[in-house]
Design a protein around this motif. Sequence first.
Motif, short mmCIF file in Angstrom:
data_model
loop_
_atom_site.label_atom_id
_atom_site.label_comp_id
_atom_site.label_asym_id
_atom_site.label_seq_id
_atom_site.Cartn_x
_atom_site.Cartn_y
_atom_site.Cartn_z
N ASN A 32 0.82 -1.21 0.00
CA ASN A 32 0.00 0.00 0.00
C ASN A 32 0.85 1.26 0.00
OD1 ASN A 32 0.74 -0.76 2.75
ND2 ASN A 32 -0.48 1.01 3.39
N THR A 36 -3.27 5.17 3.37
CA THR A 36 -4.38 4.69 4.19
C THR A 36 -5.66 5.39 3.76
OG1 THR A 36 -3.97 6.38 5.89
CG2 THR A 36 -2.88 4.23 6.19
N ALA A 83 -7.09 -6.95 2.55
CA ALA A 83 -6.82 -6.21 3.78
C ALA A 83 -7.81 -6.59 4.88
CB ALA A 83 -6.89 -4.71 3.52
N GLN A 121 -6.35 -1.64 1.28
CA GLN A 121 -5.91 -0.97 2.50
C GLN A 121 -6.82 -1.30 3.67
OE1 GLN A 121 -4.05 2.67 -0.19
NE2 GLN A 121 -5.54 3.20 1.38
N SER A 238 -12.15 1.75 3.05
CA SER A 238 -10.76 1.78 2.59
C SER A 238 -10.62 1.42 1.13
CB SER A 238 -9.90 0.85 3.46
OG SER A 238 -9.69 1.44 4.72
N HIS A 294 -2.80 -4.19 6.14
CA HIS A 294 -3.01 -3.91 4.73
C HIS A 294 -2.78 -5.16 3.87
CE1 HIS A 294 -3.21 0.36 5.68
NE2 HIS A 294 -2.04 0.28 6.29
#
Length: 364
Positions: A32, A36, A83, A121, A238, A294
């Motif tokens: 990632n 975030t 994730a 994420q 995310s 992640h």
Amino acid sequence: MNKTIQKYFFIMLAAVLLHPLVLAQTTVTFTNAAATGRNGPTQAQVNTAYDGTTLDDDVTVSSGIQLWTVPATGTYTIEVWGAEGGGPPTNYTNNIPGKGARMKGDFSLDQGDVLKILVGQAGLRYTHDGTGGGGTFVALSNNTALIVAGGGGGSGYSGTYAVGMDAVTTTSGTAGSGYTNNTGGTNGNGGTATAWAGNGAGFTGNGGGSTSTGSPYAMSFINGGVGGNQGTNSMFGSFGGGGGTHGAGWGGGGGGGYSGGAGATSSQYGGGGGGSYNSSSTNTSSQAGVREGHGQVVITYCTGFCFESAAVVANNNYVDITFTAGTYNTNGGSGALEASDFSLTFSRNGGPATAASISSVKKN
């Protein structure tokens, strides 16, 4: 020339044979890159993350999706992890989120193919609940899916069913924890629950709406993979299609994946896990609910002369080795292989074997 040869040993304990002419396999890892939240990494973040690695200057970024050009025609082993969902909530620390799935397979790729890689994420958390974790996707530039690992569902607060659901290895997303009156997505679509928290998105279909989050919903891979909207407290889903939530009492968001997980229908429930997908039928393996944090993508390949397979016989006396090309004693392509051409290394300690030797080499 028959490429399969036998190596006979005095002792053979899960060892690896290494010939001087065999090129080491190359492994590249996509992350990632410190990003975030609902959006993926920027070009600057990727440049920093891969600086000094094999991927240095080889990855370009388009709206958070990483683009990598296949360096040579061959077989590529691709392993992906989705994730984890968001949680546990800061006020309810026993309510854990769902974990991401893992998928693996071999793929025949051509030099110049461009892979689109979206690394999911981890979900976010607030006082009462968490958002959905992002799915991790690898596809060709024409949006043909190669392999996808689902993201976990976010956790809720209080109650028996407040844990987030793990991502699964089947293609459909799951319902949230503790209830069956809503569903995850199927056939690449997002979750469809009429829920308080946002549904996770799929490969082709966006996540459905929710009471608390509204639009924009979690976006599918082909629509960019951006996480879903939040109700308040900046609780966006995310990157990778994770569903958003209120943050202070609306339940867990659904995880993104090949098909999205369902959002929670009330504050006391966790979100559903995302589904996964594998277009390969070679060297495949998978695990549901194993990834924390992640997501990740690991690609292993060999563009030169490498081992194709190795099989140790039951009594450990020898191992059958198949190479990817004809094997010779010299770089000029002549001469039979000899025992002295090989060294023996044990995988357990990573060092040279001192109590074992290769006694002979035999062509099948």
